[in-house]
Design a protein around this motif. Structure first.
Motif, PDB file in Angstrom:
ATOM      1  N   UNK A  86      65.337 -53.183  -4.513  1.00  0.00           N
ATOM      2  CA  UNK A  86      66.586 -53.523  -3.827  1.00  0.00           C
ATOM      3  C   UNK A  86      67.156 -52.300  -3.112  1.00  0.00           C
ATOM      4  N   UNK A  87      67.174 -51.168  -3.803  1.00  0.00           N
ATOM      5  CA  UNK A  87      67.733 -49.947  -3.218  1.00  0.00           C
ATOM      6  C   UNK A  87      66.930 -49.505  -2.010  1.00  0.00           C
ATOM      7  N   UNK A  88      65.614 -49.530  -2.140  1.00  0.00           N
ATOM      8  CA  UNK A  88      64.758 -49.127  -1.017  1.00  0.00           C
ATOM      9  C   UNK A  88      64.946 -50.074   0.171  1.00  0.00           C
ATOM     10  N   UNK A  89      65.105 -51.362  -0.102  1.00  0.00           N
ATOM     11  CA  UNK A  89      65.339 -52.329   0.974  1.00  0.00           C
ATOM     12  C   UNK A  89      66.656 -52.041   1.697  1.00  0.00           C
ATOM     13  N   UNK A  90      67.698 -51.675   0.951  1.00  0.00           N
ATOM     14  CA  UNK A  90      68.973 -51.323   1.577  1.00  0.00           C
ATOM     15  C   UNK A  90      68.831 -50.090   2.463  1.00  0.00           C
ATOM     16  N   UNK A  91      68.080 -49.107   1.988  1.00  0.00           N
ATOM     17  CA  UNK A  91      67.864 -47.896   2.786  1.00  0.00           C
ATOM     18  C   UNK A  91      67.050 -48.225   4.032  1.00  0.00           C
ATOM     19  N   UNK A  92      66.050 -49.087   3.885  1.00  0.00           N
ATOM     20  CA  UNK A  92      65.229 -49.477   5.040  1.00  0.00           C
ATOM     21  C   UNK A  92      66.088 -50.145   6.105  1.00  0.00           C
ATOM     22  N   UNK A  93      66.978 -51.037   5.693  1.00  0.00           N
ATOM     23  CA  UNK A  93      67.861 -51.700   6.653  1.00  0.00           C
ATOM     24  C   UNK A  93      68.798 -50.701   7.327  1.00  0.00           C
ATOM     25  N   UNK A  94      69.282 -49.737   6.552  1.00  0.00           N
ATOM     26  CA  UNK A  94      70.229 -48.763   7.098  1.00  0.00           C
ATOM     27  C   UNK A  94      69.569 -47.790   8.062  1.00  0.00           C
ATOM     28  N   UNK A 126      66.391 -48.360   9.553  1.00  0.00           N
ATOM     29  CA  UNK A 126      65.460 -48.978  10.483  1.00  0.00           C
ATOM     30  C   UNK A 126      64.030 -48.531  10.274  1.00  0.00           C
ATOM     31  N   UNK A 127      63.771 -47.889   9.126  1.00  0.00           N
ATOM     32  CA  UNK A 127      62.428 -47.397   8.835  1.00  0.00           C
ATOM     33  C   UNK A 127      61.661 -48.393   7.973  1.00  0.00           C
ATOM     34  N   UNK A 128      60.347 -48.296   8.036  1.00  0.00           N
ATOM     35  CA  UNK A 128      59.473 -49.126   7.211  1.00  0.00           C
ATOM     36  C   UNK A 128      59.293 -48.428   5.866  1.00  0.00           C
ATOM     37  N   UNK A 129      60.022 -48.888   4.855  1.00  0.00           N
ATOM     38  CA  UNK A 129      59.972 -48.294   3.533  1.00  0.00           C
ATOM     39  C   UNK A 129      59.530 -49.325   2.510  1.00  0.00           C
ATOM     40  N   UNK A 130      58.912 -48.856   1.445  1.00  0.00           N
ATOM     41  CA  UNK A 130      58.506 -49.782   0.392  1.00  0.00           C
ATOM     42  C   UNK A 130      58.641 -49.108  -0.965  1.00  0.00           C
ATOM     43  N   UNK A 131      58.736 -49.952  -1.960  1.00  0.00           N
ATOM     44  CA  UNK A 131      58.753 -49.501  -3.343  1.00  0.00           C
ATOM     45  C   UNK A 131      57.477 -49.980  -4.010  1.00  0.00           C
TER      46      UNK A 131
END
Length: 284
Positions: free
Chosen positions: A199-207, A209-214
């Motif tokens: 959830x945290x990584x998804x929030x950071x990805x949205x903020x 605009x980067x492609x992030x994953x956990x």
């Protein structure tokens, strides 16, 4: 309180520097104390304590290695010295119940009790994991890599903003005296919702605009990767224990203590992610 001085130990740390700023914003005279500040304070050098406490009416206590016998003894000694110097208020940054190896809750609770036993009006703050671990501390590099790889499974934690922790500390320090509702209180400080690392990584990805994953890892796989990066074994074992607690869901409950103290709900992680991204927290 405005004409009195509040001592802030750990003044360069995540909560200490925020407590210092918020006190000064309220017009409270605040004295920064650390090994590198103008007012030197070193837990390992008790000769630095007396001068740091001179003229102080309240103090924020952040001790390294809380959970060890030495930290417990040091806090008790500081509390006695502070009480003798005329300090009335003290707020200690502690942590919630944990079964993490290497952290002795007996020593932690002894340190907490020492403040009141010395005659101080004491408040204990037990925060959950900081939002800022992702933007300022040990998880930032993992975010920058694009793949946050941890042995936390789908477990959740009620991550909390260090700004909210500091605001609770400042409120407890600036509303002094018996009967104010803060002396003798223990606050379990959480954010507004339980979150997984995904959830945290998804929030950071949205903020960002980067492609992030956990990526959830086993403890053994995590340890192997950390060793390959030269991370000290003591830190590896400590964090494995902390992640295991999150994986088991131990710290996921949300408390109402931030709203109880501040009269407003705690800040949400998504708001922090947007603010931190705008300030370049995840710009490599």
């Amino acid at each position: 309180m405005r004409n009195e001085t509040t001592l802030v130990t750990g003044a360069t740390g995540k909560t200490g520097r925020r407590v210092l700023r918020q006190l000064r914003e309220k017009g409270v005279r605040a004295r920064a104390a650390s090994r590198s500040s103008h007012t030197r304070f070193d837990w390992s050098d008790r000769t630095t304590w007396e001068q740091a406490l001179h003229g102080v009416s309240g103090m924020y206590v952040v001790a390294p290695d809380l959970g060890g016998a030495q930290a417990s003894e040091d806090i008790a000694a500081l509390a006695r010295l502070a009480a003798g110097a005329g300090v009335r208020r003290a707020v200690l940054l502690s942590f919630p119940h944990t079964d993490t190896p290497g952290l002795d809750l007996g020593h932690v609770r002894a340190a907490e009790r020492a403040l009141g036993e010395a005659g101080l009006d004491a408040t204990i703050i037990r925060p959950r994991w900081f939002f800022q671990n992702f933007s300022e501390d040990f998880l930032r590099d993992a975010v920058l890599s694009g793949d946050v790889r941890l042995p936390a499974g789908d477990g959740q934690e009620a991550f909390v903003d260090a700004e909210d922790i500091a605001a609770v500390v400042v409120t407890a320090l600036t509303q002094n005296g018996h009967g104010d509702g803060h002396a003798g209180q223990e606050y379990e400080v959480s954010g507004p919702r339980p979150m997984s690392f995904a959830d945290a990584v998804a929030d950071i990805a949205r903020a960002t605009g980067r492609d992030l994953r956990y990526t959830p890892l086993t403890a053994d796989a995590y340890a192997a990767e950390q060793r390959a990066h030269g991370v000290p074994e003591a830190w590896i074992q400590l964090t494995i224990g902390l992640y295991a607690e999150i994986r088991a869901g131990a710290p996921s409950s949300v408390t109402e203590d931030v709203e109880k103290v501040l009269g407003r709900p705690p800040r949400d992680f998504a708001d922090h992610a947007r603010t931190a991204a705008a300030r370049g927290a995840w710009t490599s």
